[in-house]
Design a protein around this motif. Structure first.
Motif, PDB file in Angstrom:
ATOM      1  N   VAL A  38       7.714  -4.542  77.381  1.00  0.00           N
ATOM      2  CA  VAL A  38       7.512  -4.742  75.944  1.00  0.00           C
ATOM      3  C   VAL A  38       8.720  -4.168  75.222  1.00  0.00           C
ATOM      4  O   VAL A  38       9.506  -3.416  75.806  1.00  0.00           O
ATOM      5  CB  VAL A  38       6.217  -4.058  75.432  1.00  0.00           C
ATOM      6  CG1 VAL A  38       4.984  -4.647  76.096  1.00  0.00           C
ATOM      7  CG2 VAL A  38       6.258  -2.552  75.636  1.00  0.00           C
ATOM      8  N   THR A  39       8.855  -4.500  73.945  1.00  0.00           N
ATOM      9  CA  THR A  39       9.977  -3.943  73.191  1.00  0.00           C
ATOM     10  C   THR A  39       9.686  -2.479  72.863  1.00  0.00           C
ATOM     11  O   THR A  39       8.529  -2.066  72.753  1.00  0.00           O
ATOM     12  CB  THR A  39      10.216  -4.711  71.879  1.00  0.00           C
ATOM     13  OG1 THR A  39       9.077  -4.524  71.027  1.00  0.00           O
ATOM     14  CG2 THR A  39      10.439  -6.199  72.127  1.00  0.00           C
ATOM     15  N   ALA A  40      10.745  -1.721  72.718  1.00  0.00           N
ATOM     16  CA  ALA A  40      10.601  -0.307  72.373  1.00  0.00           C
ATOM     17  C   ALA A  40       9.911  -0.159  71.014  1.00  0.00           C
ATOM     18  O   ALA A  40       9.141   0.774  70.813  1.00  0.00           O
ATOM     19  CB  ALA A  40      11.967   0.367  72.361  1.00  0.00           C
ATOM     20  N   GLN A  41      10.193  -1.088  70.104  1.00  0.00           N
ATOM     21  CA  GLN A  41       9.580  -1.029  68.778  1.00  0.00           C
ATOM     22  C   GLN A  41       8.062  -1.223  68.865  1.00  0.00           C
ATOM     23  O   GLN A  41       7.294  -0.474  68.261  1.00  0.00           O
ATOM     24  CB  GLN A  41      10.187  -2.084  67.868  1.00  0.00           C
ATOM     25  CG  GLN A  41       9.647  -2.044  66.456  1.00  0.00           C
ATOM     26  CD  GLN A  41      10.313  -3.091  65.564  1.00  0.00           C
ATOM     27  OE1 GLN A  41      11.108  -3.884  66.017  1.00  0.00           O
ATOM     28  NE2 GLN A  41       9.962  -3.059  64.295  1.00  0.00           N
ATOM     29  N   THR A  42       7.634  -2.204  69.628  1.00  0.00           N
ATOM     30  CA  THR A  42       6.202  -2.454  69.791  1.00  0.00           C
ATOM     31  C   THR A  42       5.521  -1.252  70.431  1.00  0.00           C
ATOM     32  O   THR A  42       4.469  -0.794  69.982  1.00  0.00           O
ATOM     33  CB  THR A  42       5.964  -3.704  70.669  1.00  0.00           C
ATOM     34  OG1 THR A  42       6.539  -4.828  70.005  1.00  0.00           O
ATOM     35  CG2 THR A  42       4.499  -3.944  70.929  1.00  0.00           C
ATOM     36  N   LEU A  43       6.135  -0.733  71.484  1.00  0.00           N
ATOM     37  CA  LEU A  43       5.568   0.421  72.166  1.00  0.00           C
ATOM     38  C   LEU A  43       5.555   1.644  71.255  1.00  0.00           C
ATOM     39  O   LEU A  43       4.587   2.403  71.244  1.00  0.00           O
ATOM     40  CB  LEU A  43       6.347   0.732  73.444  1.00  0.00           C
ATOM     41  CG  LEU A  43       5.819   1.922  74.240  1.00  0.00           C
ATOM     42  CD1 LEU A  43       4.401   1.671  74.739  1.00  0.00           C
ATOM     43  CD2 LEU A  43       6.744   2.240  75.388  1.00  0.00           C
ATOM     44  N   GLY A  44       6.623   1.815  70.478  1.00  0.00           N
ATOM     45  CA  GLY A  44       6.700   2.962  69.567  1.00  0.00           C
ATOM     46  C   GLY A  44       5.530   3.008  68.608  1.00  0.00           C
ATOM     47  O   GLY A  44       4.943   4.072  68.378  1.00  0.00           O
ATOM     48  N   THR A  45       5.172   1.860  68.075  1.00  0.00           N
ATOM     49  CA  THR A  45       4.022   1.779  67.164  1.00  0.00           C
ATOM     50  C   THR A  45       2.742   2.199  67.875  1.00  0.00           C
ATOM     51  O   THR A  45       1.942   2.962  67.337  1.00  0.00           O
ATOM     52  CB  THR A  45       3.878   0.344  66.615  1.00  0.00           C
ATOM     53  OG1 THR A  45       5.095  -0.023  65.963  1.00  0.00           O
ATOM     54  CG2 THR A  45       2.728   0.229  65.644  1.00  0.00           C
ATOM     55  N   SER A  46       2.567   1.712  69.093  1.00  0.00           N
ATOM     56  CA  SER A  46       1.373   2.073  69.865  1.00  0.00           C
ATOM     57  C   SER A  46       1.352   3.562  70.195  1.00  0.00           C
ATOM     58  O   SER A  46       0.310   4.202  70.122  1.00  0.00           O
ATOM     59  CB  SER A  46       1.318   1.274  71.172  1.00  0.00           C
ATOM     60  OG  SER A  46       1.104  -0.079  70.911  1.00  0.00           O
TER      61      SER A  46
END
Length: 116
Positions: A38-46
């Motif tokens: 997954v993208t780091a941005q997507t994971l960061g939000t999670s």
């Protein structure tokens, strides 16, 4: 299964994150994102949301001997993951005998490292 996980305050995605952190230990967000594809941005939000739930925590570098900010599964995350895995096992293998259940679990766990 998704509805049962939601009742615990989890999702399949969060269970996967917790499994990787439990299995492989603390790691940088970028590495975790790469492993999960997954993208780091997507994971960061999670991860922000999961930290708010007390499921993951940032580990000081001096604790692990590695540089940079690392994410780790918390004690609460470990308990929640165990609850989710028990729920998953009881739901997905209902009606399957204990011997076949153990064999299926062994096969699935054997496949997990191959995905990485």
């Amino acid at each position: 299964m998704d509805n049962k996980l939601r009742a615990l305050g989890l999702t399949q995605e969060r269970v996967t994150v917790l499994r990787v952190l439990l299995t492989d230990g603390p790691m940088r967000r970028a590495e975790l994102a790469r492993r999960l594809r997954v993208t780091a941005q997507t994971l960061g939000t999670s991860l922000v949301s999961m930290a708010g739930q007390g499921l993951v925590e940032e580990v000081p570098p001096e604790t692990t001997g590695r540089s940079g900010r690392l994410m780790a599964i918390s004690e609460r995350g470990q308990k929640m993951l165990a609850d989710a895995e028990n729920l998953e096992q009881n739901t997905s293998t209902a009606g399957i005998g204990p011997e076949l259940r153990a064999e299926l679990i062994s096969l699935i766990r054997g496949l997990e490292p191959a995905r990485q």
